[in-house]
Design an enzyme around this catalytic site. Structure first.
Site, short mmCIF file in Angstrom:
data_model
loop_
_atom_site.label_atom_id
_atom_site.label_comp_id
_atom_site.label_asym_id
_atom_site.label_seq_id
_atom_site.Cartn_x
_atom_site.Cartn_y
_atom_site.Cartn_z
N HIS A 140 0.83 -1.20 0.00
CA HIS A 140 0.00 0.00 0.00
C HIS A 140 0.87 1.26 0.00
CE1 HIS A 140 -2.81 2.83 2.38
NE2 HIS A 140 -3.17 2.85 1.11
N GLU A 199 2.20 1.86 -3.40
CA GLU A 199 1.16 2.47 -4.25
C GLU A 199 1.15 3.99 -4.08
OE1 GLU A 199 -2.93 3.97 -3.38
OE2 GLU A 199 -2.99 1.82 -2.95
N GLU A 224 -4.37 7.76 6.79
CA GLU A 224 -5.42 6.95 6.19
C GLU A 224 -5.85 5.85 7.16
OE1 GLU A 224 -6.19 4.23 2.17
OE2 GLU A 224 -4.32 5.35 2.40
N GLY A 243 -22.88 -14.60 -1.32
CA GLY A 243 -22.09 -14.73 -2.54
C GLY A 243 -20.69 -15.23 -2.27
N LYS A 273 -22.04 9.63 -20.69
CA LYS A 273 -21.54 8.38 -21.27
C LYS A 273 -22.61 7.32 -21.47
CE LYS A 273 -17.38 10.07 -21.21
NZ LYS A 273 -17.68 11.44 -20.79
N LEU A 284 -27.20 6.27 -20.89
CA LEU A 284 -28.57 6.75 -20.75
C LEU A 284 -28.85 7.25 -19.34
CD1 LEU A 284 -31.38 6.87 -22.28
CD2 LEU A 284 -31.91 4.75 -21.05
#
Length: 1022
Positions: free
Chosen positions: A69, A72, A150, A323, A871, A873
């Site tokens: 991290h 990054e 963070e 899930g 971009k 509808l």
């Protein structure tokens, strides 16, 4: 497939695409093994790129948890070719760009967007992240503070706390146990004590894992496919190929030592949650059959006969999801997550049994081909008619999916993970058999979880990184015995076939003469103003019908707010079993409360949209929903919990909320509503609802694949079903207005952070700039916001390290245009205000010294933002609807403003800045909210500050009127003028469509009749 000396390519014709996708695609493999998806979209005005590297925090060295991290973060702060720390972000800001990144379990994803004309130079800067990052010493030390900030921001987040606790209590020898984000302790203090050089570790980590052969890139631009391909080859070929295998992880985080246990944890918020977790395999190789989708479809179903339906009838649950997740290469989990009521917590073992009763019923029923066929048809339908999305989000997602489905052939690069192609009942059964009563563990989270302990008076464990209090107990013997001898439950059964799946996909394309650039009014009555626009851009079989039901009674008092919130929750709860079928079929709805009344929207495939709208209107209408005292009690309990939990949100949320509270004419707080809610009884609500809906003015928009006549019928549905009486004309178009801060006034509204454990404070520093209808103010405010956006982040976040959250933007409230800076920080708000004012002073000088070329870049960036095309509808529907709901009806505002931006000289902008933003201005109108952590002593606000900050802080004290209570705020507001209300920019006749008296009107009961025919097993008319 074609071969080039620099790459191997698979082109568009061989790639499975959505039906209406007019983009060109090319999947290429570079000589260094890097795989890229190149996307040419000749119509785009925003380009984007992403890179996903197959390394995440599971690869952190033991000596430095959080290093992936941290790496990054560091890649944004300079490369050998572009050494300036903000070279990348500054370039993007100057060209209407944005960037972000995230570090996952086993991948790290970087992405950006930029104005379409500037993709090549942006891509060049981006690619250097993976070629030659600097990892400068000074930047390394400072950015450590951002990582730590963070983490501290997440300390009071139940999501982060429970995620890490799940990891902490996994198999100790498995890397899943690692700490995800890092902090000062793991990245500075511990390494330093061990003689471990963190900068060298960053270099070694990048050199070890940032290899081209495990990197996946997606690039979208307006250039021809060959040009884009050449850019990708040129920019990314220098990335080193270390020829490494993607890091994979043997074994599983859940072994016999972790199974058949219950983890009892105390949350920050008032939540009652249970989660059953099963060890599951990595299923990515089965992307063509996706057997886990069958399981999650049934276990997570919400219709009659489902787990959730039964739990709600018992009063034990509020929501459920289920899930499979691939947590990392070679392992995953299957989770059943349930939000409980207080009664549900008391019966948590019964809840567990019920879940397994349903799973056992599934096993006994066998694998049903028709259920697979239904899920397959839905997957194909959603893919066929998928639309373009935000370019940055799209390329980020595609790079991640390329990584996940790396073994899929290039032809499936777009469809893998979306389209189910093969029926594999053996695999479905195999994975269903994993969901056994001897193969799971339980998380139970509640403030009263101590009552569920085997030893209620025993000590609590405290998690290492987040301090979460928990205990691990074995599952009770009684529960195990019940699970070993499961009995069937007649209330649990498979869902019915879904008749909400669309069957009509025809789309009529408009002739050029029929096309209208904006919505027009097609129906005007004393109770309805209906806008319509037939889609002439996307041509998908979808539509949006969104309405504001203006009813002053909904928000006339805190009692009204609470009662309306509760009624809407009861309505949505009563609709759950019915609307879940619609949701599966690609048709969703929402019913909301705002300061003007109710919002009602239906979005998705247009085929069955009228049926769903008719049902919603009939249930929402007085008498349409029976108030069951049992469900009333549980839903009221849940709403009380929701109101209370808002107090526990981050300080930034409070800082921004209380500016709105001060400026808006009326805003009832959750605390005020909570006091009223606690006394509301079922009979009170039954008496309130007829009053709520008796007088109403409906204004709405129907947009998409709906003809004018069909749109009129949708408006008729609401008028006939709701049967409202007209509001007085004076109330139909009024909106709550905004308070105008007097010229020269500076205010501070000070409040404590409600969560006593939160170490962070926050500030919103807000400046009122002028009337929203003043085009000159809007344009200059937009330019100021554009120019200050990146320097604000660079100075206050990157350089001064005030906190992880630092941002600035325009703030638009009814009638008023403003600008704000928001910071969440461990620093005192007074210190933050001093630093914001120092930044604003510096920014003024930077603008004055800015070259003509640099100034023009910002003008062009603002023009690009104002003229950026929608971009899809739904995005266009939202844009049109927001213009309508604003009350200004200025559909062309952004385009009109963009034409005048180039004409604003730097001298004119500086004069505007000096009048409205400069701290020394006598004309300035300022309000800041200081949300102070209770862990900070106010008298220590400027401790450790340098001389300049101390001087500025003392100046802030003397220049501002300090407010410390809601009573003081109300007293000040009573003396303030209200700004102008919203009003149309043109005569109303200019918005009217040509009247057609031949428009037929179909009674909404026809739709109810059709719904009854389609849903014989549902009580449609109730």
């Amino acid at each position: 497939m074609t071969h080039n000396k620099s790459y191997i390519a698979t082109d568009t014709d061989a790639i499975l695409r959505p039906d209406l996708d007019n983009r060109q695609y090319r999947h290429i493999v570079l000589e260094n093994g890097l795989k890229a998806l190149v996307i040419s979209d000749l119509d785009t005005d925003k380009s984007a790129a992403a890179a996903d590297v197959r390394v995440g925090h599971l690869c952190d060295p033991d000596e430095a948890p959080g290093l992936a991290h941290f790496c990054e973060h560091m890649l944004f702060l300079g490369t050998e070719k572009y050494p300036s720390e903000n070279a990348y972000s500054q370039f993007l800001s100057e060209h209407d760009g944005r960037s972000n990144a995230y570090t996952g379990v086993d991948d790290t994803n970087y992405y950006f967007s930029v104005s379409a004309d500037f993709l090549e130079p942006a891509l060049d800067r981006f690619a250097q992240f993976f070629v030659s990052p600097l990892f400068n010493d000074s930047a390394t030390e400072r950015e450590l503070n951002a990582v730590d900030s963070e983490h501290k921001r997440n300390l009071q987040s139940d999501g982060w706390r429970l995620f890490q606790l799940e990891k902490d209590l996994s198999e100790p020898t498995h890397p899943y146990i690692k700490f995800a984000t890092g902090n000062h302790q793991t990245l500075r203090d511990d390494p330093k004590a061990a003689g471990f050089d963190i900068r060298n570790a960053l270099l070694e980590f990048h050199d070890k894992y940032y290899s081209s052969n495990i990197t996946r890139v997606a690039v979208l631009g307006k250039e021809p496919i060959d040009v884009l391909t050449n850019w990708v080859v040129e920019k990314f070929s220098p990335v080193k190929n270390l020829s490494i295998e993607p890091p994979s992880f043997g074994g599983h985080p859940l072994t016999s030592s972790q199974l058949l246990t219950k983890i009892l944890a105390k949350p920050v918020q008032d939540m009652r949650h249970i989660e059953l977790t099963f060890p599951f395999p990595d299923t990515t190789s089965l992307y063509k059959s996706q057997p886990e989708r069958y399981l999650s479809h049934l276990i997570g179903h919400e219709s009659e006969g489902s787990i959730l339906s039964k739990l709600k009838k018992l009063g034990w649950a509020v929501s459920l999801s289920a899930g499979a997740t691939t947590a990392g290469i070679n392992f995953g989990f299957f989770k059943v997550s349930i939000d409980l009521t207080e009664a549900g917590e008391e019966h948590y073992e019964d809840v567990i049994v019920l879940v397994f009763q349903y799973i056992e019923m599934m096993k006994e029923a066998g694998i049903q081909k028709w259920i697979f066929d239904e899920t397959q048809a839905l997957s194909v339908m959603h893919f066929r008619f998928s639309e373009k999305s935000n370019p940055a989000s799209y390329v980020s997602r595609m790079a991640s999916l390329m990584q996940r489905y790396d073994k899929a052939p290039p032809k499936d690069v777009l469809s893998a993970g979306y389209v189910v192609e093969e029926y594999d009942p053996e695999s479905i059964k195999k994975y269903l058999d994993i969901l056994r009563p001897d193969n799971f563990r339980v998380f139970l989270v509640s403030p009263s979880v101590a009552q569920r302990r085997s030893d209620p008076d025993g000590p609590w464990e405290k998690a290492k990184y987040y301090g979460t209090e928990y205990v691990v107990d074995p599952l009770g013997s009684t529960l195990k015995e019940r699970l070993a001898k499961l009995q069937s439950d007649a209330d649990l059964h498979l869902p019915k076939p879904n008749v909400f799946i669309p069957t009509r996909f025809d789309v009529r394309k408009l002739e050029a003469s029929e096309s209208i650039p904006r919505a027009t009014i097609i129906r005007e009555t004393p109770t309805l103003r209906l806008w319509h626009k037939k889609d002439d851009t996307y041509y998908v079989p979808k539509a949006s019908a969104a309405f504001r039901l203006k009813t002053p009674q909904a928000y006339v008092s805190p009692y009204a707010r609470a009662a309306t919130d509760l009624y809407l929750d009861i309505v949505k709860d009563s609709l759950m079993e019915y609307t879940y079928y619609a949701d599966c079929g690609g048709l969703s709805y929402d019913i909301t409360l705002d300061t003007s009344g109710l919002g009602l929207s239906v979005t998705g495939y247009n085929d069955k949209l009228p049926i769903l709208l008719a049902k919603l209107a009939s249930v929402l209408a007085p008498g349409g929903t029976k108030i069951d005292p049992v469900r009333f009690a549980y839903l009221k309990e849940d709403l009380i919990r929701s109101y209370k939990n808002w107090e526990m949100r981050g300080p930034e949320k409070h800082a921004t909320y209380y500016v709105s509270y001060f400026i808006q004419e009326r805003l009832w707080t959750r605390e005020e509503a909570l006091r009223e809610l606690e006394g509301i009884k079922p009979e009170d609500l039954e008496a309130f609802v007829p009053t709520l809906l008796s007088h109403m003015y409906i204004e709405g928009l129907v947009h998409g694949n709906v003809e004018r006549e069909e749109a009129v019928r949708l408006g008729d549905i609401l008028e006939v079903e709701l049967k409202p009486k007209p509001l007085p004309i004076a109330l139909r178009f009024t909106q709550l207005r905004s308070h105008v801060i007097p010229t020269g006034m500076s205010l501070i509204y000070e409040r404590p952070v409600p969560n006593p454990e939160n170490v962070n404070s926050a500030i919103e520093y807000y400046l009122q700039l002028g009337e929203y209808t003043d085009q000159d103010v809007r344009i200059k405010a937009g330019l100021v916001a554009q120019i200050l956006n990146e320097p604000c982040f660079d100075q206050l976040r990157t350089k001064e390290q005030l906190g992880y959250l630092v941002w600035s933007t325009l703030r638009q409230l009814t009638g008023i245009c403003g600008f704000r800076v928001v910071i969440e920080s461990e620093r005192d708000p007074l210190y933050l205000e001093a630093r914001i004012e120092a930044f604003l002073e510096k920014a003024r000088n930077d603008i004055a010294e800015m070259s003509s070329e640099a100034y023009a870049k910002h003008q062009n960036a603002l023009v690009a933002r104002l003229t950026e095309k929608d971009k899809n509808l739904q995005q266009t529907s939202s844009t049109l609807y927001s213009h309508i709901m604003s009350g200004y009806y200025n559909f062309d505002q952004d385009n009109e403003d963009s034409k005048l931006v180039p004409g604003v000289s730097k001298a004119e902008l500086l004069a505007f800045y000096d009048a409205h933003i400069a701290v020394s201005s006598a004309l300035r109108r300022k309000l800041s909210t200081h949300i102070r952590s209770t862990k900070i002593q106010k008298e220590d606000a400027l401790n450790g500050a340098d001389e300049d900050t101390t001087r500025r802080g003392e100046d802030v004290k003397t220049r501002n009127v300090l407010l410390t209570s809601e009573e003081e705020v109300q007293q000040v507001k009573l003396g303030l003028e209200l700004g102008k209300g919203a009003f149309p920019g043109k005569e109303m006749k200019e918005y009217m469509a040509v009247h057609d008296p031949s428009l037929s009107v179909l009674c909404p009961s026809c739709f109810l009749f059709e719904a009854t025919r389609l849903f014989p097993y549902s009580d449609i008319s109730s």
